[in-house]
Enzyme design. Structure first.
Site, PDB file in Angstrom:
ATOM      1  N   SER A 130      83.944  40.295 -35.381  1.00 57.34           N
ATOM      2  CA  SER A 130      83.071  39.871 -36.470  1.00 57.34           C
ATOM      3  C   SER A 130      83.564  40.273 -37.849  1.00 57.34           C
ATOM      4  CB  SER A 130      81.659  40.428 -36.253  1.00 57.34           C
ATOM      5  OG  SER A 130      81.122  39.949 -35.044  1.00 57.34           O
ATOM      6  N   LYS A 177      71.876  46.284 -27.684  1.00 54.92           N
ATOM      7  CA  LYS A 177      71.117  45.035 -27.756  1.00 54.92           C
ATOM      8  C   LYS A 177      69.665  45.191 -27.294  1.00 54.92           C
ATOM      9  CE  LYS A 177      74.987  41.811 -27.441  1.00 54.92           C
ATOM     10  NZ  LYS A 177      75.500  40.579 -26.805  1.00 54.92           N
ATOM     11  N   ASP A 184      73.047  34.847 -28.575  1.00 49.78           N
ATOM     12  CA  ASP A 184      73.831  34.783 -27.334  1.00 49.78           C
ATOM     13  C   ASP A 184      73.501  33.523 -26.539  1.00 49.78           C
ATOM     14  OD1 ASP A 184      75.391  37.073 -27.508  1.00 49.78           O
ATOM     15  OD2 ASP A 184      73.901  38.359 -26.583  1.00 49.78           O
ATOM     16  N   GLY A 240      76.995  41.967 -14.157  1.00 47.08           N
ATOM     17  CA  GLY A 240      76.495  42.873 -15.184  1.00 47.08           C
ATOM     18  C   GLY A 240      75.011  42.659 -15.413  1.00 47.08           C
ATOM     19  N   THR A 264      75.645  49.358  -9.264  1.00 42.26           N
ATOM     20  CA  THR A 264      74.724  50.219  -8.523  1.00 42.26           C
ATOM     21  C   THR A 264      73.511  49.408  -8.078  1.00 42.26           C
ATOM     22  OG1 THR A 264      73.629  50.858 -10.591  1.00 42.26           O
ATOM     23  CG2 THR A 264      75.410  52.279  -9.803  1.00 42.26           C
ATOM     24  N   LEU A 310      82.858  36.478 -20.816  1.00 41.54           N
ATOM     25  CA  LEU A 310      82.382  36.697 -22.183  1.00 41.54           C
ATOM     26  C   LEU A 310      83.424  37.408 -23.039  1.00 41.54           C
ATOM     27  CD1 LEU A 310      79.660  35.737 -21.078  1.00 41.54           C
ATOM     28  CD2 LEU A 310      78.563  37.606 -22.313  1.00 41.54           C
ATOM     29  N   TYR A 355      86.989  38.078 -24.932  1.00 47.71           N
ATOM     30  CA  TYR A 355      87.915  37.195 -25.640  1.00 47.71           C
ATOM     31  C   TYR A 355      89.224  37.902 -25.985  1.00 47.71           C
ATOM     32  CZ  TYR A 355      85.915  39.781 -29.547  1.00 47.71           C
ATOM     33  OH  TYR A 355      85.488  40.796 -30.374  1.00 47.71           O
TER      34      TYR A 355
END
Length: 256
Positions: free
Chosen positions: A24, A72, A114, A137, A162, A216, A218
């Site tokens: 960013s 987030k 997102d 995830g 987990t 996701l 890059y």
């Protein structure tokens, strides 16, 4: 798109930890320079979310923030309000900072880019046989990806390192699951630079040409996750386009 006119330089930024390989800061500062916008974008690498209020207090010219791993979800209690989409997802990656004339109180408004960025990026790759998706995830980004896929009508299943409620572990991925879930989205940092020799622990030998692997990440451009997919003729894509779309959406949110 013009920014709010103000005699003081506008400031935007990113909170997260770590931020050494952030996209960013370079993207926005190049945008500001090329479009002659009197603004700057800075990284706020905070080791704990408790440091977030200090970022707001010490930067009175701050107009907007992006939020990345691991904050987030953790940042939500610090915000004054959430957009409807963000309430649905339960994760924030864009904060609009609203400063009212003559008032000390700053309003912090949470948004999520997102879901839009991901949805626009993956949509052209989806085929009729893509009915189910594995989401690798369970963090903030995975929640947006889940909603995006469900909006396209796909059934989703989380995979966690987990044991967790509403998720399976990597060890529980069977050949039948691989045959049924033909979309696999990596929402983990596994394989990110500089640890490029790692990848999520899924049974890659079960992949076929009908599988779609979306990472996701890059950096690197082609992760080991993607390379292993390509070896079995799966369609692969990294997260750069999603990131570019997110940046554009962030800018729209901050300046509308």
């Amino acid at each position: 798109m013009p920014i709010n006119k103000n005699s003081v330089m506008q400031k935007y930024g990113l909170i997260g930890f770590p931020l050494k390989h952030s996209f960013s800061i370079e993207y926005f500062n190049e945008k500001f320079q090329s479009e002659n916008i009197d603004a700057q974008y800075v990284n706020f690498e905070i080791p704990n979310i408790d440091d977030f209020p200090e970022v707001i207090e010490e930067n009175p010219d701050l107009c907007g923030l992006n939020v990345t791993i691991p904050y987030k979800e953790q940042v939500i209690p610090y915000l004054d309000r959430l957009s409807p989409n963000t309430q649905r997802i339960g994760a924030v990656n864009v904060i609009k900072i609203i400063r009212q004339k003559g008032k000390k109180k700053v309003i912090l408004e949470g948004h999520n880019s997102d879901i839009v960025g991901f949805s626009q990026s993956i949509k052209p790759l989806l085929k009729p046989y893509h009915q189910k998706a594995l989401i690798l995830g369970t963090g903030g980004a995975s929640k947006a990806i889940c909603h995006g896929l469900q909006d396209f009508g796909l059934e989703t299943l989380f995979v966690s390192r987990t044991e967790k409620k509403d998720a399976i572990t990597y060890e529980q991925i069977t050949p039948q699951i691989m045959a049924d879930y033909k979309v696999i989205v990596n929402c983990t940092p596994v394989g990110m630079y500089p640890k490029v020799d790692f990848c999520p622990n899924i049974p890659y030998d079960e992949l076929t040409s009908e599988h779609l692997l979306y990472d996701l990440l890059y950096n690197p451009d082609v992760s080991l996750f993607m390379k292993k997919g390509e070896e079995h003729h799966a369609v692969t894509k990294n997260g750069l386009e999603m990131l570019l779309l997110q940046a554009f959406i962030s800018w729209e949110i901050w300046n509308r």
